[in-house]
Structure formats: structure tokens, C-alpha cells
Design an enzyme around this catalytic site. Structure first.
Site, mmCIF file in Angstrom:
data_model
loop_
_atom_site.group_PDB
_atom_site.id
_atom_site.type_symbol
_atom_site.label_atom_id
_atom_site.label_comp_id
_atom_site.label_asym_id
_atom_site.label_seq_id
_atom_site.Cartn_x
_atom_site.Cartn_y
_atom_site.Cartn_z
ATOM 1 N N TYR A 50 77.046 110.484 3.887
ATOM 2 C CA TYR A 50 77.355 111.621 3.020
ATOM 3 C C TYR A 50 78.804 112.062 3.240
ATOM 4 O O TYR A 50 79.582 112.199 2.297
ATOM 5 C CB TYR A 50 76.393 112.769 3.338
ATOM 6 C CG TYR A 50 76.633 114.030 2.527
ATOM 7 C CD1 TYR A 50 75.923 114.254 1.355
ATOM 8 C CD2 TYR A 50 77.553 114.990 2.941
ATOM 9 C CE1 TYR A 50 76.135 115.401 0.606
ATOM 10 C CE2 TYR A 50 77.777 116.138 2.203
ATOM 11 C CZ TYR A 50 77.059 116.341 1.037
ATOM 12 O OH TYR A 50 77.274 117.471 0.305
ATOM 13 N N SER A 57 79.966 126.872 5.203
ATOM 14 C CA SER A 57 79.532 125.861 6.171
ATOM 15 C C SER A 57 80.753 125.486 7.015
ATOM 16 O O SER A 57 81.838 126.016 6.804
ATOM 17 C CB SER A 57 78.940 124.649 5.468
ATOM 18 O OG SER A 57 79.761 124.240 4.412
ATOM 19 N N GLU A 89 78.965 126.299 21.247
ATOM 20 C CA GLU A 89 77.528 126.532 21.082
ATOM 21 C C GLU A 89 76.898 125.250 20.545
ATOM 22 O O GLU A 89 77.554 124.481 19.852
ATOM 23 C CB GLU A 89 77.271 127.661 20.058
ATOM 24 C CG GLU A 89 77.830 129.015 20.444
ATOM 25 C CD GLU A 89 77.891 129.976 19.251
ATOM 26 O OE1 GLU A 89 76.866 130.206 18.605
ATOM 27 O OE2 GLU A 89 78.996 130.472 18.965
ATOM 28 N N LYS A 140 75.151 122.898 18.056
ATOM 29 C CA LYS A 140 75.009 122.894 16.602
ATOM 30 C C LYS A 140 73.546 122.582 16.320
ATOM 31 O O LYS A 140 73.058 121.505 16.655
ATOM 32 C CB LYS A 140 75.915 121.827 15.987
ATOM 33 C CG LYS A 140 75.870 121.805 14.484
ATOM 34 C CD LYS A 140 76.866 120.787 13.944
ATOM 35 C CE LYS A 140 76.831 120.754 12.433
ATOM 36 N NZ LYS A 140 75.503 120.408 11.894
ATOM 37 N N GLU A 190 70.640 130.245 12.613
ATOM 38 C CA GLU A 190 70.027 129.000 12.171
ATOM 39 C C GLU A 190 68.522 129.037 12.414
ATOM 40 O O GLU A 190 68.068 129.378 13.497
ATOM 41 C CB GLU A 190 70.666 127.845 12.965
ATOM 42 C CG GLU A 190 70.531 126.498 12.338
ATOM 43 C CD GLU A 190 71.562 126.215 11.234
ATOM 44 O OE1 GLU A 190 72.379 127.113 10.913
ATOM 45 O OE2 GLU A 190 71.523 125.101 10.692
ATOM 46 N N LYS A 244 84.278 127.400 18.286
ATOM 47 C CA LYS A 244 84.866 128.521 17.552
ATOM 48 C C LYS A 244 85.988 129.143 18.371
ATOM 49 O O LYS A 244 85.881 129.233 19.595
ATOM 50 C CB LYS A 244 83.818 129.619 17.304
ATOM 51 C CG LYS A 244 82.746 129.256 16.319
ATOM 52 C CD LYS A 244 81.683 130.347 16.264
ATOM 53 C CE LYS A 244 80.507 129.876 15.409
ATOM 54 N NZ LYS A 244 79.280 130.594 15.731
ATOM 55 N N LYS A 255 80.538 116.486 15.748
ATOM 56 C CA LYS A 255 79.257 115.787 15.551
ATOM 57 C C LYS A 255 79.059 114.702 16.600
ATOM 58 O O LYS A 255 79.956 113.897 16.853
ATOM 59 C CB LYS A 255 79.235 115.150 14.158
ATOM 60 C CG LYS A 255 79.192 116.177 13.042
ATOM 61 C CD LYS A 255 77.824 116.183 12.392
ATOM 62 C CE LYS A 255 77.831 116.999 11.131
ATOM 63 N NZ LYS A 255 77.158 116.341 10.040
#
Ligand SMILES: [Zn+2]
Length: 580
Positions: free
Chosen positions: A44, A89, A121, A123, A178, A289, A313
Site C-alpha cells: 500500500y 494519521s 510509544e 504503535k 487507539e 513524537k 514501522k
């Protein structure tokens, strides 16, 4: 000439962009509306990047370009919620080089030389939601939707097990985070669905999304929430925000940590990547962040992403291979299972050459065939499963008509999901049944591997479970078998003798009655402590009591089992020898 070439080039690019847009839109539609991820994230991202590159190259953005939206527009199944502050996002990277570039960009915009303080943090691979509190009460739960307009799913708030419905210290606020389904809950749910022959859930993310985004409440499902954002002007950093959220009673990402500089951030990621497998939630990366909120207005945002955060990722847990062969096996209760042999591939350090295909409806739904490419993943990081198909062939693999072991005609289960061999004398079925009888969870007869049992079966020494107890008289014949020595035979025979002293629960499990789990077998043996009392159930037709005790489905299976004269005969024969 040059002009002509450029124009031709642009036309070709435009066509390509249109193709990419329709492809990505279709994936988005499946992901956000149908809760189906039909494409791997990396694929994607690759297509989205390709589209972005073309847009930059030609300085052209076509209408409906997904690069201009965060997520798909909200579904009209739900009441739309218009957001004051859009829910963006995160931009993502999958290597340290790009992570460094992110750090450089941050420093450049802030005109800073010294190290930036980041907060890391987990994900969470779930779905983002916003919670709105008014007068201390939770009044609204909404999904991200397209970022600006979300979907109202407040009516499903009871499913989220760890959010406070009342905040004592703050009257009005919005909290974002989340929603996810715990891995343990996901496996429990899929086991339940499998028992009912229902369609299995692909992964915890889809399960969470499907559970929350439904108009028919699914009360047997449990969801959880990690909070990461609280809109409150008194907060000065992400670390104070997380602490504040914890004080309010919210769960936040476990293990979150402040890291001074991008090198320390990298160390955090390296340390935590291997740990993700042991978490009870799916994590596909680390969110990095900028900690200091004062920098946020300076850093600003693009149309899709804030510039003060990035998602790193992790390496994929999946890989592709090709199906080389599909074969079937028959289990002890006659159910046919379908297995694919694939071109061997290495995944997370182990070589995989076989994957389960669950049942025939799985094959039918995917239109799977030999020669197709598949994306495989370790489910719960243990059993490899197919999560996506890349169709290379035209046809579907057709199921066999006959049992691979006894050649009798296979029947379909009532819901057409899998086939059944209903021949009670089917050799593979019987061997599997005997192996189950002797297995650790059954009567734990030592020295009898599946191979040994096969040998005994083929030499007519054991044809049914009761034959184990006549083996003592066949010592001479056993000695003639290849691989059976006097000592090993002695051990087997003494283990068989000891098995008669095992608790009744073990014997009940050993019989292999469908749905009679160890918990239920134990329950049954409390009320019916010996084989004679179990026999009275059948002779006196006390099935109503069994239904009350074990539930209707198990009662049906048990009744069905003992209605077979051979099984009832086995019970009576076991009764004569059991406990002696
Ligand atoms: Zn068979």
C-alpha cells in the site's frame, strides 16, 4: 519535438496516476468500510509513494487523489461527527536512514543544533478513535473516518473495557487514542467462531474494527483502549500528557520513554522491536513524537500528517511464496483438513514449507489454486497462515471426491464448509483415533508414537481402543515386529496397565467425543464418577441432565457418539477392566 515528448510523457503519467488512484481507493474502501485489509501495508505504502512522486514530478494532483486525504471518507452507515480539530494519521518510515532525515527536518524547521527530546510509544495496530466528555460524562465515541468527519459509534462504548465513562477532575475534554483487540481475546474469539463454523477474523485489527463499527452490538467481544492525546491547554509536553491521562484512569502505551536525540530513539526501537511478539496487543512499530508541545505550532502539518511525529514501522512478519501442492488429511472424527505445500521460505528465522488452509470454504472464498502466490504470516507468531492471495492461475483447486485413506466417497458438512469421511473403519481415521486415545491428554500410554500405532494397526494387533488392553496376550507377536525390543514392549505394556488407573476424565477425553473438552469431561466425571454411571445415562435416556450440565451442542455430540453401537460396546468393555 521536446514539447511533444513531454506531452506524451504527461499523458502516460496521468493514466498511471488514475490507475494508482483507483487501486488505492479500492484498498481504502476495503480497509475502512469492509474492515478487510486486502493488501499488505508495505505494498500500500509503495503505491501511495509512487503516486506522490508522480504528483511532485508533474506538479499535478488529480481530483480524488488519496494523497490529499487521511483515510477514507466516513461510511454512511453511521451518524457523521464533524471534528473541530482534524484527526490526522502519521507519516511513516521503515529504516533508520529515513528516521534520521525526519530528525534533520525537525531541527531545520526549529533552527536548532542541539538534540531534540523525543518520546517513544508503541504503535498500536488498531483503529483511532476520539472520546468526548461533557460535564464529566463520556458523551461521544467516534472513529477517524476521513480525519475531518468521523463516524459516531457511541452506542458500542460498552465494548471498550478500560475507559472511564466519568472523569472526576475534568469536566469537558476530548481524548484520542487507539482501540485494539488483545491477541488473547482474538484467539478466543476465533476459536469460538471456528466451533460454530463461522467465518474467521483475519487479524486483531480487523476484529477490533469490525466489532466497533457494527450497528448490531456484539456483546461477547472485548476491546481495549490506549490513550495518547488529551486536548487541554495546560499541558506542555507529551510526557505530561501521558501522565495526566494515566491519572484520569486511562491506559497509555506501556514502556513509553523519553529519548534525548535520535540516536537514543534508535536504541529504543532496536531494543523494543523483538519484544513486540510477547505483547498481548499487535504492534507494528514505534511512534516517535517531539516531546515539547511549544514546538508543535512551528513544525505544523501537511494536509495528511503532522510534522512533529513519525511512525517507525517494524520489519514485516510476513513473506510471499508459491503454492506447489494441496493435499487433504482425514482427522479422527472424519473431518477433512486441507493443507498447502509451498516453496520453502524463511520467516522470522524458521523455514516454512506448509500452511493450513483451514477448510474448503477458505479455498473457495479466496479462489485458491496450485501455482498461486500467497502472502503468509505466522498467526500468533506460531502457525503459518495465508493472509493474502496473489492470483496467478484461472481456476479454483477442486476438492477430492474420495477419502485419501479409505477411498470412500466424501460427504459435505451441513454448511458446505468442509468434507467428511463417514467410514467408521477408515484406517487413517482409526489410527488417528488410537493415537489420540494413547496421547498425553488422553490416557498417556508411553512408547506409542503415531508411527508405532500405525505399525500395530497394520499388523492387526490393535484395531480399536479396547485392543490396547489385550496386547499383553500378544507379546510374542509384538517381539516379531521391527523396532520393538523386549524392554520397550515391557514399558509399553506396563504403561497400558497403569493407564487403567488414570482419572475418569482422561478416559473421557481419550474417547475423542467432539466438543467434550477437558473442562467439560472433568465436570461430567464429578456428577458421573464411573463408567457404570455413564452407561446409565445412555440406558435410562438421561440426556436432559447432560444438556443442563454440558450444554446442548455437547449433549448432541455425546448422544450421537454413544448411539453408535460400537462406541457403546467399547464403553461396556472398558467398564469391565477399568480400575483393575
Ligand atoms: Zn476415510
Amino acid at each position: 519535438m521536446n514539447f511533444y515528448m513531454n506531452k506524451k510523457n504527461l499523458m502516460a503519467s496521468k493514466r498511471k496516476m488514475k490507475r494508482l488512484i483507483s487501486l488505492i481507493e479500492n484498498w481504502n474502501y476495503n480497509y475502512y468500510f469492509l474492515d478487510q485489509s486486502i493488501v499488505e501495508d508495505s505494498i500500500y505504502d509503495k503505491h501511495l509513494r509512487e503516486l506522490k512522486d508522480l504528483e511532485i514530478k508533474h506538479n499535478l494532483i488529480l481530483p480524488d487523489s488519496p494523497t490529499q486525504k487521511a483515510g477514507h471518507s466516513a461510511s454512511n452507515k453511521f451518524r457523521p461527527i464533524v471534528r473541530q480539530k482534524p484527526m490526522l494519521s502519521l507519516d511513516s518510515v521503515d529504516n533508520y536512514e529515513d528516521l534520521l532525515k525526519f530528525d534533520e527536518r525537525v531541527k531545520k524547521i526549529l533552527k536548532k543544533e542541539e538534540e531534540i527530546e523525543y518520546i517513544c510509544e508503541w504503535k498500536i495496530d488498531g483503529l483511532s478513535i476520539g472520546l468526548v466528555y461533557q460535564n464529566h460524562q463520556l458523551i461521544q465515541v467516534s472513529t477517524r473516518g476521513n480525519g475531518n468527519i468521523g463516524e459516531d459509534v457511541t452506542f458500542n462504548k460498552e465494548l471498550i473495557k478500560n475507559i472511564p465513562f466519568f472523569l472526576s477532575t475534568i469536566a469537558n475534554c476530548e481524548i484520542r487514542g487507539e482501540i485494539y483487540m488483545k491477541k488473547s481475546e482474538f484467539f478466543r474469539l476465533n476459536k469460538e467462531l471456528e466451533k460454530n463454523d463461522s467465518k474467521l477474523l483475519a487479524n486483531p485489527r480487523n476484529a477490533a474494527s469490525g466489532s466497533l463499527r457494527t450497528l448490531v452490538p456484539l456483546q461477547n467481544r472485548k476491546l481495549h483502549f490506549f490513550a495518547y492525546q488529551l486536548f487541554n491547554s495546560s499541558l506542555d509536553s507529551q510526557s505530561t500528557c501521558l501522565r495526566e491521562l494515566e491519572k484520569l484512569g486511562f491506559a497509555v502505551s506501556p514502556d513509553y520513554q523519553l529519548c534525548k536525540g535520535i540516536e537514543k530513539t534508535k536504541e529504543f526501537i532496536q531494543k523494543h522491536e523483538p519484544k513486540r511478539l510477547n505483547l498481548d496487543f499487535e504492534s507494528d512499530g514505534i511512534v516517535v513524537k517531539v516531546n515539547n508541545y511549544d514546538f508543535y505550532p512551528l513544525l505544523g502539518q501537511t494536509s495528511r500528517f503532522p510534522r512533529w511525529a513519525i511512525a517507525y514501522k517494524f520489519l514485516a512478519l510476513s513473506t510471499t511464496s508459491q503454492i506447489e501442492k494441496i493435499y487433504v488429511e482425514v482427522s479422527r472424527n472424519g473431518r477433512i483438513t486441507y493443507v498447502a505445500e509451498i516453496k520453502p521460505v524463511t520467516l522470522q528465522g524458521s523455514i516454512i514449507s506448509k500452511v493450513t488452509l483451514h477448510n474448503y470454504s477458505f479455498i473457495r472464498n479466496l479462489k485458491l489454486n496450485i501455482g498461486d502466490k500467497v502472502l503468509i504470516k505466522k498467526a500468533g507468531d506460531v502457525i503459518p497462515q495465508i493472509i493474502q492471495l496473489i492470483k496467478l492461475t484461472e481456476n479454483i483447486w477442486l476438492p477430492p471426491n474420495a477419502c485419501p485413506s479409505c477411498n470412500s466417497t466424501l460427504k459435505w458438512n451441513p454448511t458446505n464448509i468442509y468434507q467428511i469421511c463417514d467410514n467408521n473403519y477408515c484406517s487413517q481415521r482409526t489410527i488417528n483415533l488410537l493415537a489420540h486415545f494413547a496421547s498425553k491428554s488422553g490416557l498417556d500410554i508411553k512408547g506409542l508414537s503415531q508411527k508405532n500405532i500405525e505399525k500395530l494397526y497394520q499388523n492387526n494387533l490393535i484395531k480399536k481402543p479396547i485392543d490396547f488392553y489385550q496386547l499383553e496376550q500378544k507379546r510374542e507377536e509384538l517381539l516379531k515386529l521391527e523396532g520393538f525390543q523386549k524392554k520397550s514392549i515391557d514399558n509399553i505394556l506396563s504403561s497400558i496397565k497403569n493407564s487403567k488407573k488414570k482419572p475418569l476424565t482422561n478416559l473421557l477425553i481419550a474417547l475423542g467425543i467432539p466438543l467434550l473438552s477437558s473442562v467439560k469431561a472433568k465436570k461430567l466425571s464429578i456428577f458421573y464418577p464411573n463408567l457404570a454411571s455413564i452407561r446409565t445415562i445412555i440406558e435410562n435416556n438421561e440426556w436432559e441432565k447432560i444438556r443442563e450440565l454440558l450444554g446442548e451442542e455437547t449433549q448432541k455430540e455425546m448422544k450421537n457418539y454413544f448411539q453408535n453401537p460400537e462406541n457403546f460396546q467399547l464403553l461396556k468393555e472398558l467398564e469391565k477392566i477399568w480400575g483393575n
